[in-house]
Design an enzyme around this catalytic site. Structure first.
Site, short mmCIF file in Angstrom:
data_model
loop_
_atom_site.label_atom_id
_atom_site.label_comp_id
_atom_site.label_asym_id
_atom_site.label_seq_id
_atom_site.Cartn_x
_atom_site.Cartn_y
_atom_site.Cartn_z
N ASP A 28 -28.97 50.50 4.58
CA ASP A 28 -29.90 49.24 6.38
C ASP A 28 -31.13 50.65 7.96
O ASP A 28 -30.52 50.32 8.88
CB ASP A 28 -28.75 48.87 6.64
CG ASP A 28 -27.67 48.21 6.41
OD1 ASP A 28 -28.03 47.76 4.78
OD2 ASP A 28 -26.59 47.61 6.35
N GLU A 76 -29.45 44.87 5.73
CA GLU A 76 -28.64 43.75 6.63
C GLU A 76 -29.51 42.64 6.74
O GLU A 76 -31.15 43.23 7.54
CB GLU A 76 -27.74 44.17 7.03
CG GLU A 76 -27.17 43.24 8.22
CD GLU A 76 -26.24 43.23 9.01
OE1 GLU A 76 -25.85 44.81 8.92
OE2 GLU A 76 -25.53 42.75 9.45
N LYS A 133 -28.51 42.40 1.52
CA LYS A 133 -26.72 42.37 1.68
C LYS A 133 -26.84 41.60 3.09
O LYS A 133 -27.22 41.81 4.04
CB LYS A 133 -25.92 43.62 1.99
CG LYS A 133 -26.68 44.08 2.82
CD LYS A 133 -25.70 45.71 2.96
CE LYS A 133 -25.60 46.23 3.98
NZ LYS A 133 -25.47 46.38 5.39
N LYS A 136 -21.70 43.36 6.26
CA LYS A 136 -21.58 44.86 6.45
C LYS A 136 -21.90 45.74 5.34
O LYS A 136 -22.50 46.86 5.15
CB LYS A 136 -20.31 45.31 8.28
CG LYS A 136 -20.94 44.59 8.82
CD LYS A 136 -21.97 44.38 9.32
CE LYS A 136 -21.86 44.01 10.96
NZ LYS A 136 -23.13 43.79 11.16
N VAL A 161 -26.98 53.85 8.02
CA VAL A 161 -26.43 52.97 9.45
C VAL A 161 -25.97 52.54 9.54
O VAL A 161 -26.09 51.01 8.67
CB VAL A 161 -27.45 53.70 10.43
CG1 VAL A 161 -28.08 54.63 10.99
CG2 VAL A 161 -28.41 52.44 9.94
N THR A 162 -24.96 51.92 10.38
CA THR A 162 -24.34 53.24 11.32
C THR A 162 -22.95 53.44 10.48
O THR A 162 -22.04 52.53 9.61
CB THR A 162 -24.42 52.43 12.68
OG1 THR A 162 -22.59 51.09 12.61
CG2 THR A 162 -25.25 52.10 13.00
N CYS A 166 -21.93 49.48 8.60
CA CYS A 166 -21.76 49.04 7.77
C CYS A 166 -21.45 50.28 6.08
O CYS A 166 -21.63 50.10 5.26
CB CYS A 166 -23.72 48.36 7.53
SG CYS A 166 -23.56 46.96 8.20
N GLN A 206 -6.27 62.40 5.41
CA GLN A 206 -5.43 62.25 4.42
C GLN A 206 -5.43 62.65 2.69
O GLN A 206 -5.75 62.09 1.83
CB GLN A 206 -5.15 60.85 4.15
CG GLN A 206 -4.83 60.20 5.54
CD GLN A 206 -4.01 59.24 5.94
OE1 GLN A 206 -2.57 58.26 5.23
NE2 GLN A 206 -4.67 58.14 6.12
N1 TIU Z 1 -26.30 48.62 9.05
C1 TIU Z 1 -25.04 47.83 10.51
O1 TIU Z 1 -24.50 49.28 10.18
N2 TIU Z 1 -24.56 46.50 10.54
C2 TIU Z 1 -24.55 47.16 12.25
O2 TIU Z 1 -24.49 45.76 13.06
N3 TIU Z 1 -24.46 48.10 12.59
C3 TIU Z 1 -23.61 48.19 14.01
O3 TIU Z 1 -23.63 48.57 14.62
N4 TIU Z 1 -23.67 47.29 15.28
#
Ligand code: TIU
Length: 237
Positions: A28, A76, A133, A136, A161-162, A166, A206
């Site tokens: 993303d 996304e 997609k 997430k 990210v993030t 995701c 872990q």
């Molecule tokens: N790609 C992804 O992480 N989608 C999000 O909505 N991330 C947020 O941190 N909002």
């Protein structure tokens, strides 16, 4: 000759990376998350927090391409009629500019709009898969698993990210499907430094409950000796 497997220094222990059976997954890296006026900003975030990911991730992408590794970019977003957008996602956070509304880069988080596309610095090359997609996780409602199994991929270098949304969701999905995940810490980013740091700790804790964490420096140092001298990634370096 295909490149030999390499050992990458990582937490909680060394990661054995075979470029022939490892895919670089870039999650993303879209304008909707990195540019003003997109989905990330509509949720109240400072999109500037993610910029630092671009340079190290670009270097890892160059190395993966030079080694002939499989590269998969994800985005996304939703269909223009939003038939694949759950009402709960649309309503969440009560944003002033919800998914589907007009922004400076077109309709927010909608496929085909400029904001939905990947930033120029990391634009997909010919032959690299671009996976759209709705959720997430990159495995949810996509053909990612089928593509990876067909290509005999066993391990993933997961970036983008993030970190705690995701990227984490995708790593958890991948881990349950038997893929080994390595995360270069500076090639993932969050709007929240605290979540980024603890998100990385969660992956490697872990004994590596979901995967391994390294840095782009250690990953590149391990990979670069395998890059053919004629490769574009080393020219002019
Ligand atoms: N790609 C992804 O992480 N989608 C999000 O909505 N991330 C947020 O941190 N909002």
């Amino acid at each position: 000759m295909p490149p030999e497997p390499v050992a990458v220094p990582a937490t909680p222990y060394e990661f054995d990376l075979d470029p022939a059976t490892t895919a670089l997954v870039i999650i993303d890296m879209q304008r909707d998350f990195l540019a003003p006026g997109g989905f990330g900003e509509s949720l109240g975030n400072d999109v500037g927090m993610l910029t630092k990911v671009v340079e190290p991730l670009g270097k890892v992408l160059d190395a993966a391409r030079a080694l002939g590794m499989m590269v998969i970019h994800t985005r996304e977003g939703h269909r223009p009629d939003m038939a694949d957008c759950p009402p709960s996602k649309l309503a969440r956070g009560k944003p002033k500019t919800p998914i589907g509304s007009e922004g400076p880069n077109g309709r927010i988080l909608i496929r085909g709009e400029a904001g939905h596309d990947i930033i120029e610095e990391l634009a997909p090359a010919d032959g690299e898969a671009v996976l759209d997609k709705p959720g997430k996780g990159a495995f949810y409602a996509t053909d990612l698993e089928l593509m990876l199994r067909n290509a005999q991929i066993k391990s993933l270098v997961v970036t983008g990210v993030t970190t705690e949304v995701c990227v984490h969701t995708t790593i958890r999905e991948a881990n349950d499907r038997g893929f080994e995940c390595l995360v270069p810490s500076d090639c993932v980013g969050s709007y929240f430094q605290e979540f980024h740091e603890v998100g990385l700790k969660m992956i490697a804790a872990q004994g590596g409950i979901f995967g391994w964490v390294t840095s782009s420096k250690d990953l590149l140092a391990a990979l670069e000796p395998s890059i053919p001298l004629s490769s574009a990634a080393t020219e002019g370096a």
